[in-house]
Design an enzyme around this catalytic site. Structure first.
Site, short mmCIF file in Angstrom:
data_model
loop_
_atom_site.label_atom_id
_atom_site.label_comp_id
_atom_site.label_asym_id
_atom_site.label_seq_id
_atom_site.Cartn_x
_atom_site.Cartn_y
_atom_site.Cartn_z
CB SER A 34 -0.80 0.13 1.31
OG SER A 34 -1.82 -0.79 1.25
CG HIS A 65 -3.00 -2.41 -3.30
ND1 HIS A 65 -1.81 -3.41 -3.01
CD2 HIS A 65 -3.44 -1.62 -2.06
CE1 HIS A 65 -1.71 -3.31 -1.71
NE2 HIS A 65 -2.57 -2.27 -1.22
CG HIS A 87 -4.70 -7.26 1.16
ND1 HIS A 87 -4.99 -6.36 -0.25
CD2 HIS A 87 -3.71 -6.78 1.43
CE1 HIS A 87 -3.86 -5.52 -0.25
NE2 HIS A 87 -3.04 -5.77 0.87
CE1 TYR A 89 -8.41 -5.21 2.33
CE2 TYR A 89 -6.52 -5.96 3.62
CZ TYR A 89 -7.09 -5.17 2.57
OH TYR A 89 -6.19 -4.18 2.18
CD GLU A 90 -8.33 -6.67 -2.11
OE1 GLU A 90 -8.77 -6.29 -3.37
OE2 GLU A 90 -7.16 -6.98 -2.00
CB ALA A 117 1.28 0.18 4.54
CG MET A 221 -4.62 -5.99 7.69
SD MET A 221 -5.96 -4.92 7.13
CE MET A 221 -6.09 -3.98 8.58
CB SER A 222 -0.24 -7.99 3.01
OG SER A 222 0.73 -7.19 3.37
CG ASN A 245 -0.86 3.21 11.23
OD1 ASN A 245 -0.66 2.58 10.15
ND2 ASN A 245 -1.31 2.41 12.39
CG HIS A 257 -6.48 2.88 3.62
ND1 HIS A 257 -5.41 1.92 3.53
CD2 HIS A 257 -6.56 3.11 1.98
CE1 HIS A 257 -5.11 1.51 2.34
NE2 HIS A 257 -5.82 1.96 1.37
N1 HPA Z 1 -2.82 -2.56 11.27
C1 HPA Z 1 -2.90 -3.25 10.37
N2 HPA Z 1 -2.54 -3.30 9.01
C2 HPA Z 1 -2.08 -2.09 8.75
C3 HPA Z 1 -1.82 -1.23 9.96
C4 HPA Z 1 -2.15 -1.51 11.19
O1 HPA Z 1 -2.01 -0.34 12.17
N3 HPA Z 1 -1.09 -0.06 9.22
C5 HPA Z 1 -0.86 -0.22 8.16
N4 HPA Z 1 -1.38 -1.52 7.83
#
Ligand code: HPA
Length: 288
Positions: A34, A65, A87, A89-90, A117, A221-222, A245, A257
């Site tokens: 990302s 993406h 991903h 989650y999609e 990310a 998440m990846s 973050n 996001h």
């Molecule tokens: N959590 C999960 N996935 C992420 C985060 C997060 O804080 N930041 C970027 N991808």
């Protein structure tokens, strides 16, 4: 019973199609996470193939993406760069999530560079900081090698086993040369353990506290499933996270996001200079 469709024949069809569009045989596959897709513009003599044109390739539904495979050279090294990933989650089955990584292996890549990310759990991390992955914790509840074993995915004579070692999933020599390359570029690259969740919700502060006690430095998440199939195929792996973050509850701020993408754009220069320095070193370290 869940279905585990055979991905080998579709992956060979994808490879055959890609080979009609370029004669370059990539040595390194790179999956851009990302907000990190801009790195693909570094590829020279690039052939750009939208995922939609590649047979059986899954399409990303996430902002940030873009969904293109870029094949060409970086610092003279033949590479295949995936600008964007899909991903779990999609809603994609895990076999689809790792389909592009399988294709990169069958295309002849010997090394997979995975980038993402991530949220920073270790409190010394800062948004915008790059971290090289030393290991991972897979809490997604599934495993990309699930289903019948497919030994034809093996890229080395010892790979493609039903049960395969993950004790050095992130190739130690590639971690070391990345830290050295960052040092030469004048910044400090620390190592970290990446913990993967399914998403798409960000975590709760209680989850992040639990993950910290488990030994995680980063959350995302990846990545882990691509690493699992890369190791199944016998590829070397380098993982890089961009801290976009601080994870939930580490500081008193909600996670958005858009911030993830913005930090990616800001960190682009450092990320690009690191990867551009590392890529030729990977080839010289493994072939000479
Ligand atoms: N959590 C999960 N996935 C992420 C985060 C997060 O804080 N930041 C970027 N991808």
């Amino acid at each position: 019973m869940p279905q585990h469709p055979d991905q080998y024949i579709p992956a060979t069809a994808a490879v055959a199609h890609i080979r009609t569009l370029t004669s370059i045989s990539p040595a390194i596959g790179i999956i851009l996470g990302s907000g990190l897709g801009a790195f693909a513009s570094q590829v020279e003599s690039a052939v750009t193939i939208p995922y939609a044109d590649i047979p059986h390739f899954p399409q990303s539904t996430v902002v940030g993406h873009s969904g293109k495979l870029v094949i060409g050279t970086i610092a003279g090294v033949p590479v295949a760069v995936m600008q964007g990933r899909v991903h779990a989650y999609e809603g994609y089955p895990i076999t689809e999530v790792v389909f592009p990584a399988r294709v990169l292996g069958l295309l002849g890549c010997k090394t997979l560079i995975v980038t993402n990310a991530a949220g920073g759990i270790r409190s010394s991390l800062r948004p915008g900081e790059l971290v090289v992955l030393s290991d991972h914790i897979n809490l997604t509840g599934t495993n990309a090698a699930l289903g019948p074993n497919e030994p034809r995915f093996a890229c080395t004579s010892t790979a493609g086993q039903r049960f395969f070692d993950m004790s050095t999933a992130y190739t130690p020599s590639l971690r070391a040369l990345s830290v050295q390359a960052a040092d030469n570029l004048g910044f400090n690259l620390t190592e970290g353990v990446y913990l993967a969740v399914l998403g798409p919700s960000f975590e709760t502060p209680a989850e992040i506290r639990a993950f910290r006690t488990l030994g995680a430095d980063l959350v995302g998440m990846s990545t882990v499933h691509e690493v699992i199939v890369a190791r199944h195929m016998g590829l070397d792996v380098l993982g890089l996270s961009l801290v976009t973050n601080m994870a939930a509850g580490v500081i008193d701020q909600a996670i958005d996001h858009e911030d993830v993408l913005e930090i990616g754009r800001n960190a682009e220069k450092q990320f690009t200079s690191l990867l551009t320095a590392v890529i030729p070193k990977i080839v010289t370290s493994s072939f000479f």
